[in-house]
Design a protein around this motif. Structure first.
Motif, mmCIF file in Angstrom:
data_model
loop_
_atom_site.group_PDB
_atom_site.id
_atom_site.type_symbol
_atom_site.label_atom_id
_atom_site.label_comp_id
_atom_site.label_asym_id
_atom_site.label_seq_id
_atom_site.Cartn_x
_atom_site.Cartn_y
_atom_site.Cartn_z
ATOM 1 N N ASP A 29 -7.567 13.965 -3.028
ATOM 2 C CA ASP A 29 -5.832 14.493 -3.669
ATOM 3 C C ASP A 29 -6.281 14.028 -5.078
ATOM 4 O O ASP A 29 -6.922 13.031 -5.240
ATOM 5 C CB ASP A 29 -5.244 13.679 -3.087
ATOM 6 N N ILE A 30 -5.761 14.759 -5.985
ATOM 7 C CA ILE A 30 -5.943 13.993 -7.449
ATOM 8 C C ILE A 30 -4.440 14.521 -8.071
ATOM 9 O O ILE A 30 -3.929 15.530 -8.378
ATOM 10 C CB ILE A 30 -7.738 15.554 -8.018
ATOM 11 N N ILE A 31 -4.592 13.773 -8.824
ATOM 12 C CA ILE A 31 -3.099 14.054 -9.611
ATOM 13 C C ILE A 31 -3.715 14.095 -11.215
ATOM 14 O O ILE A 31 -4.638 13.563 -12.593
ATOM 15 C CB ILE A 31 -2.310 12.134 -9.628
ATOM 16 N N LEU A 59 2.727 -0.934 -7.180
ATOM 17 C CA LEU A 59 1.494 0.276 -7.706
ATOM 18 C C LEU A 59 0.505 -0.530 -7.930
ATOM 19 O O LEU A 59 -0.636 -0.591 -6.629
ATOM 20 C CB LEU A 59 2.154 1.160 -8.715
ATOM 21 N N GLU A 60 0.566 -1.675 -8.889
ATOM 22 C CA GLU A 60 -0.672 -2.333 -10.015
ATOM 23 C C GLU A 60 -2.093 -2.136 -9.096
ATOM 24 O O GLU A 60 -2.564 -2.739 -8.804
ATOM 25 C CB GLU A 60 -0.169 -3.790 -8.760
ATOM 26 N N PHE A 61 -1.865 -1.176 -10.413
ATOM 27 C CA PHE A 61 -3.748 -0.345 -10.192
ATOM 28 C C PHE A 61 -4.736 -1.170 -10.669
ATOM 29 O O PHE A 61 -4.177 -1.223 -12.584
ATOM 30 C CB PHE A 61 -3.383 1.285 -10.475
ATOM 31 N N ASP A 62 -4.802 -2.272 -10.856
ATOM 32 C CA ASP A 62 -5.718 -3.802 -11.710
ATOM 33 C C ASP A 62 -6.609 -3.012 -11.871
ATOM 34 O O ASP A 62 -7.909 -3.916 -12.951
ATOM 35 C CB ASP A 62 -5.426 -4.963 -11.014
ATOM 36 N N SER A 63 -7.411 -2.082 -11.625
ATOM 37 C CA SER A 63 -8.967 -2.353 -11.477
ATOM 38 C C SER A 63 -9.426 -0.587 -11.883
ATOM 39 O O SER A 63 -8.970 0.543 -11.163
ATOM 40 C CB SER A 63 -9.551 -2.437 -10.688
ATOM 41 N N MET A 117 0.602 -1.303 0.368
ATOM 42 C CA MET A 117 -0.081 -0.006 0.349
ATOM 43 C C MET A 117 0.703 1.440 -0.058
ATOM 44 O O MET A 117 1.913 1.608 0.580
ATOM 45 C CB MET A 117 -0.867 -0.078 1.296
ATOM 46 N N LYS A 118 0.670 2.164 -1.144
ATOM 47 C CA LYS A 118 0.930 3.383 -1.065
ATOM 48 C C LYS A 118 0.489 3.999 -1.064
ATOM 49 O O LYS A 118 -0.151 4.667 -1.247
ATOM 50 C CB LYS A 118 1.965 3.664 -2.709
ATOM 51 N N SER A 119 0.890 5.893 -0.076
ATOM 52 C CA SER A 119 0.034 6.746 -0.216
ATOM 53 C C SER A 119 0.394 7.614 -1.615
ATOM 54 O O SER A 119 1.289 7.162 -1.951
ATOM 55 C CB SER A 119 0.904 7.514 1.495
ATOM 56 N N PHE A 120 -0.716 8.917 -0.802
ATOM 57 C CA PHE A 120 -0.862 9.824 -2.303
ATOM 58 C C PHE A 120 0.729 10.174 -2.428
ATOM 59 O O PHE A 120 0.589 10.400 -3.425
ATOM 60 C CB PHE A 120 -1.842 10.450 -2.123
ATOM 61 N N GLU A 121 0.877 11.022 -1.167
ATOM 62 C CA GLU A 121 2.487 11.248 -2.008
ATOM 63 C C GLU A 121 3.917 10.334 -3.006
ATOM 64 O O GLU A 121 4.307 10.874 -3.390
ATOM 65 C CB GLU A 121 2.874 11.681 -0.645
ATOM 66 N N GLU A 122 3.642 9.130 -1.951
ATOM 67 C CA GLU A 122 4.420 8.242 -2.727
ATOM 68 C C GLU A 122 4.362 8.526 -4.625
ATOM 69 O O GLU A 122 5.292 8.167 -5.430
ATOM 70 C CB GLU A 122 4.590 7.026 -1.795
ATOM 71 N N ILE A 123 3.091 8.032 -4.494
ATOM 72 C CA ILE A 123 2.617 7.637 -5.528
ATOM 73 C C ILE A 123 2.981 8.984 -6.611
ATOM 74 O O ILE A 123 3.456 8.778 -7.467
ATOM 75 C CB ILE A 123 1.292 7.394 -6.003
ATOM 76 N N LEU A 124 2.267 10.027 -6.241
ATOM 77 C CA LEU A 124 3.336 11.582 -7.155
ATOM 78 C C LEU A 124 3.724 11.456 -7.026
ATOM 79 O O LEU A 124 5.319 12.187 -8.910
ATOM 80 C CB LEU A 124 2.719 13.071 -6.352
ATOM 81 N N GLU A 125 5.148 10.962 -6.155
ATOM 82 C CA GLU A 125 7.044 11.062 -6.488
ATOM 83 C C GLU A 125 7.256 10.211 -7.746
ATOM 84 O O GLU A 125 7.627 11.014 -8.588
ATOM 85 C CB GLU A 125 7.359 11.027 -5.031
ATOM 86 N N LEU A 173 -3.646 -4.502 -3.292
ATOM 87 C CA LEU A 173 -2.486 -3.652 -2.579
ATOM 88 C C LEU A 173 -3.681 -2.828 -1.804
ATOM 89 O O LEU A 173 -3.089 -2.094 -1.042
ATOM 90 C CB LEU A 173 -1.239 -2.677 -3.667
ATOM 91 N N VAL A 174 -4.913 -2.700 -2.504
ATOM 92 C CA VAL A 174 -5.764 -1.708 -1.461
ATOM 93 C C VAL A 174 -5.185 -0.811 -1.308
ATOM 94 O O VAL A 174 -5.329 0.394 -0.446
ATOM 95 C CB VAL A 174 -5.575 -2.543 0.090
ATOM 96 N N HIS A 175 -4.943 0.165 -2.153
ATOM 97 C CA HIS A 175 -4.745 1.846 -2.113
ATOM 98 C C HIS A 175 -5.580 2.164 -3.506
ATOM 99 O O HIS A 175 -5.553 1.216 -5.258
ATOM 100 C CB HIS A 175 -3.545 1.621 -2.491
ATOM 101 N N LYS A 176 -6.171 3.285 -3.516
ATOM 102 C CA LYS A 176 -7.136 4.425 -5.009
ATOM 103 C C LYS A 176 -5.911 5.552 -5.277
ATOM 104 O O LYS A 176 -5.230 5.898 -4.135
ATOM 105 C CB LYS A 176 -8.049 4.565 -4.167
ATOM 106 N N LEU A 177 -6.396 5.307 -6.093
ATOM 107 C CA LEU A 177 -6.304 7.079 -6.744
ATOM 108 C C LEU A 177 -6.842 7.857 -7.754
ATOM 109 O O LEU A 177 -7.869 6.755 -8.357
ATOM 110 C CB LEU A 177 -4.849 6.521 -7.753
#
Lengths: 176, 162
Positions: A30-32, A52-56, A1-9, A96-100
């Motif tokens: 928070d939006i990218i 990251l693995e955004f599968d959905s 699981m990654k936080s928004f800031e980590e994904i943004l970086e 990984l149970v995170h959303k974006l």
């Protein structure tokens, strides 16, 4: 699981254009913001990078931002010139149970972006709906045609804020 | 000297006029096109089911418009569907009747102002005989609509213009 800031970086370090990747806060979310030319590559990256693995793709929606110049017509309806239309992508990694949330803005006069249906299959119909209702054109889409309105509908895009009903459709009167 | 029907010694003879006989036959076996559109169709199905029993009036669903007498427009008529409804209606043989069921098919219903996709009344594409108000109408209301249609058929005439 990654936080928004980590994904943004991660995104910023991998896609290093001047204004290609930025973040903003809309309401509590928070939006990218991604530029239209990059959305497909960014989606691919988010879907296939380890960790990251955004599968959905939960949903994809077209929005009329209504931020152009408004001119009121005699019949109380409005005309909008300039400004943007936007596409919002809500994505999730079930594993990984995170959303974006991603956002792509395109010019109202030239609303062209790139399809992500090769990354998430369900984007196919969502993008057709955004095209049908708002009039956003998704390049590289396998089958970009209307999905809800009749195929031969020429009355415009119904969910645009300056939409006006046509008088007739195939000989049938449209207004009440 | 009694009435004419008392003149016959056998009791299985009925005397009537042709018009009344034809109208009676027609109104007693109105077959509906098996066709439902939206939530009104659920009420229409309930009307067909055992509790309200459409069949006691001779109404049974016929899965072919070519052998049906009535089409019940039971729901929101979108422009997409309007084209198809017209086509189904044209496939039905004369004499044919139309019951418009519920606010949507009567006049657009809740979509009357902002429904960019809705035809504001099915009577803009096909002629309607009976309008049943309601959103959706209860089965009793649809039954009354059918009785109204039967009344209309009962008063039809081959020689008098309607």
């Amino acid at each position: 699981m990654k936080s928004f800031e980590e994904i943004l970086e991660l995104l910023k370090s991998n896609f290093s254009g001047e204004n290609d990747i930025s973040s903003s806060k809309e309401g509590t979310e928070d939006i990218i913001n991604v530029s239209p030319s990059l959305i497909k590559e960014v989606s691919k990256f988010l879907a296939s990078t380890e960790g990251l693995e955004f599968d959905s793709l939960i949903l994809l929606s077209g929005v009329d931002d209504e931020n152009g110049e408004k001119v009121k017509q005699e019949d109380e309806s409005i005309d909008i010139t300039g400004g943007t239309l936007s596409v919002y992508y809500h994505i999730e990694s079930v594993k990984l149970v995170h959303k974006l949330i991603l956002k792509v803005s395109v010019e109202r006069e030239n609303p062209v972006t790139t399809s992500v249906s090769s990354v998430w299959g369900c984007a196919n119909w969502h993008e057709r709906e955004a095209f049908d209702m708002i009039g956003i054109i998704f390049n590289e889409h396998p089958d970009l045609k209307r999905i809800l309105m009749p195929y031969d509908w020429e009355g415009g895009y119904p969910l645009r804020k300056d939409y006006r009903n046509p008088e007739f459709y195939n000989g049938m009167k449209v207004p009440y | 000297m009694g009435f004419l029907d008392k003149e016959f010694t056998q009791d299985n003879i009925v005397v009537t006029n042709l018009e009344a006989l034809l109208n009676w036959a027609r109104l007693s076996s109105i077959w509906q096109t098996t066709f439902g559109i939206a939530c009104c169709a659920i009420e229409m199905m309930a009307t067909s089911a055992s509790h309200y029993d459409f069949d006691r009036f001779g109404v049974i669903p016929r899965p072919s418009p070519r052998q049906a007498d009535v089409i019940i427009i039971s729901g929101t008529v979108t422009f997409k569907m309007a084209t198809r409804i017209k086509r189904i209606y044209e496939q039905m043989p004369e004499p044919k009747f139309v019951i418009s069921m519920g606010s949507c098919s009567n006049c657009g219903g809740p979509y009357w102002e902002h429904g960019y996709h809705v035809l504001k009344g099915v009577d803009r594409v096909i002629p309607v005989d009976v309008y049943v108000p309601g959103c959706p109408p209860r089965p009793e209301a649809l039954l009354e609509g059918l009785l109204k249609l039967q009344e209309k058929i009962r008063n039809e005439s081959m020689i008098k213009s309607a």
